[in-house]
Design a protein around this motif. Structure first.
Motif, PDB file in Angstrom:
ATOM      1  N   HIS A 177      37.422  10.889   8.278  1.00  0.00           N
ATOM      2  CA  HIS A 177      36.794  10.846   6.955  1.00  0.00           C
ATOM      3  C   HIS A 177      36.583   9.407   6.507  1.00  0.00           C
ATOM      4  O   HIS A 177      35.699   9.125   5.709  1.00  0.00           O
ATOM      5  CB  HIS A 177      37.658  11.584   5.925  1.00  0.00           C
ATOM      6  CG  HIS A 177      37.658  13.070   6.129  1.00  0.00           C
ATOM      7  ND1 HIS A 177      36.659  13.873   5.661  1.00  0.00           N
ATOM      8  CD2 HIS A 177      38.515  13.880   6.784  1.00  0.00           C
ATOM      9  CE1 HIS A 177      36.902  15.134   5.990  1.00  0.00           C
ATOM     10  NE2 HIS A 177      38.028  15.159   6.676  1.00  0.00           N
ATOM     11  N   MET A 178      37.422   8.497   7.013  1.00  0.00           N
ATOM     12  CA  MET A 178      37.299   7.093   6.612  1.00  0.00           C
ATOM     13  C   MET A 178      36.371   6.333   7.559  1.00  0.00           C
ATOM     14  O   MET A 178      35.673   5.421   7.151  1.00  0.00           O
ATOM     15  CB  MET A 178      38.672   6.425   6.592  1.00  0.00           C
ATOM     16  CG  MET A 178      39.591   7.017   5.537  1.00  0.00           C
ATOM     17  SD  MET A 178      41.284   6.376   5.716  1.00  0.00           S
ATOM     18  CE  MET A 178      42.186   7.624   4.816  1.00  0.00           C
ATOM     19  N   ASP A 201      24.583  17.741  -1.368  1.00  0.00           N
ATOM     20  CA  ASP A 201      25.294  16.527  -1.771  1.00  0.00           C
ATOM     21  C   ASP A 201      26.717  16.948  -2.138  1.00  0.00           C
ATOM     22  O   ASP A 201      27.102  18.101  -1.966  1.00  0.00           O
ATOM     23  CB  ASP A 201      24.570  15.797  -2.913  1.00  0.00           C
ATOM     24  CG  ASP A 201      24.463  16.623  -4.190  1.00  0.00           C
ATOM     25  OD1 ASP A 201      25.058  17.715  -4.245  1.00  0.00           O
ATOM     26  OD2 ASP A 201      23.799  16.164  -5.126  1.00  0.00           O
ATOM     27  N   LYS A 202      27.493  15.986  -2.620  1.00  0.00           N
ATOM     28  CA  LYS A 202      28.892  16.254  -2.905  1.00  0.00           C
ATOM     29  C   LYS A 202      29.043  17.418  -3.897  1.00  0.00           C
ATOM     30  O   LYS A 202      30.002  18.169  -3.853  1.00  0.00           O
ATOM     31  CB  LYS A 202      29.538  14.970  -3.448  1.00  0.00           C
ATOM     32  CG  LYS A 202      31.014  15.071  -3.710  1.00  0.00           C
ATOM     33  CD  LYS A 202      31.847  14.876  -2.460  1.00  0.00           C
ATOM     34  CE  LYS A 202      33.334  15.011  -2.793  1.00  0.00           C
ATOM     35  NZ  LYS A 202      34.144  15.247  -1.593  1.00  0.00           N
ATOM     36  N   ALA A 203      28.051  17.539  -4.801  1.00  0.00           N
ATOM     37  CA  ALA A 203      28.150  18.572  -5.829  1.00  0.00           C
ATOM     38  C   ALA A 203      27.883  19.961  -5.269  1.00  0.00           C
ATOM     39  O   ALA A 203      28.473  20.940  -5.706  1.00  0.00           O
ATOM     40  CB  ALA A 203      27.166  18.265  -6.964  1.00  0.00           C
ATOM     41  N   SER A 204      26.974  20.057  -4.284  1.00  0.00           N
ATOM     42  CA  SER A 204      26.565  21.388  -3.838  1.00  0.00           C
ATOM     43  C   SER A 204      27.203  21.798  -2.523  1.00  0.00           C
ATOM     44  O   SER A 204      27.074  22.933  -2.093  1.00  0.00           O
ATOM     45  CB  SER A 204      25.041  21.452  -3.715  1.00  0.00           C
ATOM     46  OG  SER A 204      24.593  20.574  -2.702  1.00  0.00           O
ATOM     47  N   THR A 231      41.803  13.567  10.503  1.00  0.00           N
ATOM     48  CA  THR A 231      42.020  13.098   9.134  1.00  0.00           C
ATOM     49  C   THR A 231      41.390  11.714   8.925  1.00  0.00           C
ATOM     50  O   THR A 231      40.739  11.454   7.916  1.00  0.00           O
ATOM     51  CB  THR A 231      43.532  13.045   8.840  1.00  0.00           C
ATOM     52  OG1 THR A 231      44.094  14.304   9.218  1.00  0.00           O
ATOM     53  CG2 THR A 231      43.808  12.814   7.375  1.00  0.00           C
ATOM     54  N   GLU A 233      30.108  22.458  -1.611  1.00  0.00           N
ATOM     55  CA  GLU A 233      31.142  23.488  -1.669  1.00  0.00           C
ATOM     56  C   GLU A 233      30.576  24.876  -1.416  1.00  0.00           C
ATOM     57  O   GLU A 233      31.179  25.693  -0.733  1.00  0.00           O
ATOM     58  CB  GLU A 233      31.785  23.450  -3.063  1.00  0.00           C
ATOM     59  CG  GLU A 233      33.149  24.055  -3.117  1.00  0.00           C
ATOM     60  CD  GLU A 233      34.168  23.212  -2.377  1.00  0.00           C
ATOM     61  OE1 GLU A 233      35.237  23.748  -2.134  1.00  0.00           O
ATOM     62  OE2 GLU A 233      33.892  22.048  -2.026  1.00  0.00           O
ATOM     63  N   SER A 234      29.406  25.147  -1.977  1.00  0.00           N
ATOM     64  CA  SER A 234      28.851  26.496  -1.875  1.00  0.00           C
ATOM     65  C   SER A 234      27.723  26.546  -0.850  1.00  0.00           C
ATOM     66  O   SER A 234      27.060  27.558  -0.710  1.00  0.00           O
ATOM     67  CB  SER A 234      28.364  26.962  -3.248  1.00  0.00           C
ATOM     68  OG  SER A 234      27.337  26.115  -3.722  1.00  0.00           O
ATOM     69  N   ALA A 235      27.489  25.453  -0.125  1.00  0.00           N
ATOM     70  CA  ALA A 235      26.392  25.417   0.846  1.00  0.00           C
ATOM     71  C   ALA A 235      26.778  26.171   2.120  1.00  0.00           C
ATOM     72  O   ALA A 235      27.954  26.304   2.443  1.00  0.00           O
ATOM     73  CB  ALA A 235      26.039  23.968   1.161  1.00  0.00           C
ATOM     74  N   PRO A 236      25.765  26.654   2.872  1.00  0.00           N
ATOM     75  CA  PRO A 236      26.062  27.359   4.117  1.00  0.00           C
ATOM     76  C   PRO A 236      26.791  26.438   5.090  1.00  0.00           C
ATOM     77  O   PRO A 236      26.498  25.241   5.142  1.00  0.00           O
ATOM     78  CB  PRO A 236      24.679  27.721   4.668  1.00  0.00           C
ATOM     79  CG  PRO A 236      23.683  27.337   3.666  1.00  0.00           C
ATOM     80  CD  PRO A 236      24.327  26.525   2.610  1.00  0.00           C
ATOM     81  N   THR A 267      19.042  21.115  -0.247  1.00  0.00           N
ATOM     82  CA  THR A 267      19.664  19.810  -0.476  1.00  0.00           C
ATOM     83  C   THR A 267      21.171  19.995  -0.398  1.00  0.00           C
ATOM     84  O   THR A 267      21.699  20.987  -0.877  1.00  0.00           O
ATOM     85  CB  THR A 267      19.313  19.295  -1.887  1.00  0.00           C
ATOM     86  OG1 THR A 267      17.906  19.256  -2.020  1.00  0.00           O
ATOM     87  CG2 THR A 267      19.878  17.912  -2.140  1.00  0.00           C
TER      88      THR A 267
END
Lengths: 486, 148
Positions: free
Chosen positions: B105-106, B41-44, B102, B46-49, B39
């Protein structure tokens, strides 16, 4: 003629080159911070319209390291923590990480309101050193656990004792604030629960710390769902703690109440049915569930992909609600312990993004009030001040803003005043385009970080400080101690 | 100077290729993670492959900008026919490319333009490098002409 035109051309070329190179070189050198520096010398002082007073670094100044709980008082709860750098077994895979007492997360520390907690930390093998920050606990300044600001990092073989009174009932956590981006992601954290002195206890109390290890989502360090026994009629409190760098959404297949946010009880919480609860990075939410009378199991989705299962069974994942609960209007209003209208300091914390250099490295960096690290504001207060901070985010991304040592109450979002229960926060999810007005009382002298709890953003310079007049720090970022708070 | 101009221009083209490679890797690393039950999401994330490749992409974009500025500075002295013009084109392309990245992202659709403009930037960087390869034509040497 020919010689002259060649010379003119050369002069023009040199001038054009200088026009490009000189401003770049100037910006580059202005971004350098030196091998070691004190955060109190960083950036510029911002008095927020309050008295500038005497910013005293002299003998009358009080050192942050002297702001402690009296040694005379004996500890009620004693915990020994040993930190190590080692591989973790997450969902059958071995990943590099960190442990406290051999596990990640470290042990849950439980105290009762008013007890003195004493944590003796020893670093067995964490090469970069460690420091433990008590996230959400308004500890005395010397115990805040920020390397280079409130202490030196604890090197291998080193020790440090944290002592604080657990006056705030609720859900908190502790984590490293030395090379925090790397160490927290790697699992150097644990949880802290402060229970009421007596009565009011829930029949089932669950701690659910959400963390992603190399992308693998876990609850309390274990991949997959957390199964907890519960019987019909039980009052269950699920303490969801978001230890990641981005927000999570929590929801359930049964009506639930949001009992507390960031450790502080919600006044008059009502049942939530078709909403999720946003828990920002570093934030906590206590969710209350009454076990159904028909005896079925309940699924509390901690975030996408992980859940707490209460009771026997394996209920299907409920679909994620399309909208999140608005805490601005949740619960019943009640009087605040102070009057924000009496505020005597008003600060802006305006988050943007612009090209430039940070520590000599070019890039598109986060800015605070238009400035890049280290040229960021130092918010100065005096003990007893009532402070309003206006946060606005036009940086293109969301930021979980975390103020150390204080709890603030949300007054308004996007100019719309709060109408629900007082919404107390130490970690606030600020979306792109949003503004927040928060207020707090400057009642905890020290030097406190006010930063983005996306710890990667903090490492990129999204860190400002709140400083009490007359408080100094003997610690330095960098230098021989190797303090690297972010 | 001529060699420096050429090396810089080729380096910019090479880094643009590296940028594309990083994105290719990141997209497939995350797709395969999700296809295998992971899974994100925004929380994971950062450390995802794959995420490290996105971070590298952002940093490397800054390096391209610095090289483009260096190319322009060098172009003032390199005496390459239309060398300054091509250095300006490379720099403008780089700035546009960073701005598009840049803004993506929007609005995700801008991301598609960002991907396409990468090829343009690669092309103009190679064109600039090619100009530096040719020896300067006689017409570009007013000194010789005046003496005659």
């Amino acid at each position: 003629m020919a010689g002259r035109s060649t010379r003119v051309r050369l002069v023009l070329s040199v001038a054009a080159a200088l026009v490009i190179v000189v401003p770049l070189a100037w910006l580059w050198q202005a971004s350098l911070v030196g091998k070691s520096y004190s955060v109190t010398d960083m950036g510029y002082l911002d008095y927020g319209g309050g008295p500038a007073g005497s910013h005293d670094h002299g003998p009358q100044g009080r050192s942050v390291s002297d702001i402690v709980v009296s040694d005379a008082r004996k500890a009620d709860v004693r915990v020994d923590l040993v930190a190590a750098q080692q591989n973790l077994n997450i969902g059958g895979r071995s990943v590099p990480g960190y442990t406290l007492n051999g596990t990640s997360p470290g042990p849950t520390i439980t105290a009762h309101g008013g007890q003195l907690v004493e944590v003796h930390l020893r670093n067995a093998s964490v090469t970069a050193g460690i420091a433990l920050h008590w996230h959400g606990v308004d500890v005395p300044a010397a115990m805040d656990g920020v390397a280079g600001v409130t202490q030196d990092e604890v090197p291998i073989g080193g020790e440090f004792t944290y002592r604080f009174v657990a006056n705030q009932i609720g859900t908190y956590w502790y984590h490293s604030h030395q090379v925090s981006n790397e160490q927290v992601i790697g699992g150097l954290f644990g949880t802290l629960v402060v229970l009421p002195k007596s009565a009011g206890r829930d029949s089932v109390d669950v701690v659910a710390a959400a963390h992603s290890y190399t992308g693998m989502k876990t609850i309390n360090g274990v991949a997959g769902d957390l199964k907890v026994p519960a019987k019909r009629g039980d009052q269950v409190r699920v303490r969801v703690i978001n230890t990641d760098n981005g927000p999570i959404e929590s929801w359930a297949d049964t009506p639930f109440k949001v009992l507390a946010i960031d450790g502080y009880a919600v006044n008059g919480p009502t049942e939530v049915t078709d909403r999720s609860v946003t828990i920002t990075a570093g934030g906590r939410a206590d969710l209350g569930v009454t076990m159904p009378s028909d005896g079925r199991a309940v699924r509390v989705q901690v975030s996408k992909g992980t859940a707490v299962i209460l009771g026997a069974g394996d209920p299907a994942s409920p679909p994620q609600p399309a909208t999140a609960l608005d805490l601005l209007s949740y619960g019943n209003p009640t009087a605040l312990p102070f009057d924000p209208a009496q505020a005597n300091r008003r600060f802006d914390y305006s988050i943007g993004r612009r090209p430039g250099f940070v520590r000599g490295i070019p890039g598109l960096w986060w800015s605070i009030n238009g400035h890049l690290y280290p040229d960021v504001p130092m918010y100065v207060v005096r003990e007893g001040d009532i402070v309003i901070m206006h946060i606005d985010n036009h940086s293109g991304q969301l930021h979980p803003m975390h103020l150390h040592g204080h709890h603030a109450v949300v007054l308004a979002r996007n100019g719309i005043a709060a109408t629900g229960s007082p919404w107390w926060i130490d970690s606030l999810n600020v979306l792109e385009g949003e503004t927040y007005d928060i207020a707090f009382v400057a009642s905890n002298p020290g030097i406190w970080l006010d930063h983005c709890h996306h710890l990667g953003h903090a490492a990129q310079g999204m860190v400002a400080h709140l400083m009490y007049e007359g408080v100094t720090t003997p610690y330095r970022v960098g230098g021989t101690a190797g303090n690297r708070p972010e | 100077m001529r060699t420096a101009y050429r090396v810089l221009a080729f380096a910019i083209a090479a880094l643009v290729a590296v940028q594309a490679a990083a994105i290719g890797y990141a997209v497939f690393a995350q797709l395969s993670w999700i296809e295998n039950g992971g899974t994100i999401d925004k929380a994971s994330i950062e450390s995802a492959p794959g995420t490290s490749a996105y971070i590298f992409h952002a940093l490397d974009g800054g390096v391209v900008l610095l090289l483009a500025l260096a190319l322009l500075v060098i172009s003032f002295f390199a005496k390459i026919p239309q060398g300054v013009r091509w250095a300006v084109i490379v720099l403008v392309c780089t700035i546009v490319q960073i701005a598009l990245g840049t803004l993506s992202h929007m609005l995700s659709a801008i991301g598609a333009v960002h991907g396409a403009v990468a090829l343009v930037l690669f092309g103009v960087a190679v064109m600039a490098a090619m100009r530096a390869r040719k020896p300067a034509p006689v017409a570009e040497e007013p000194v010789t002409a005046d003496v005659a």
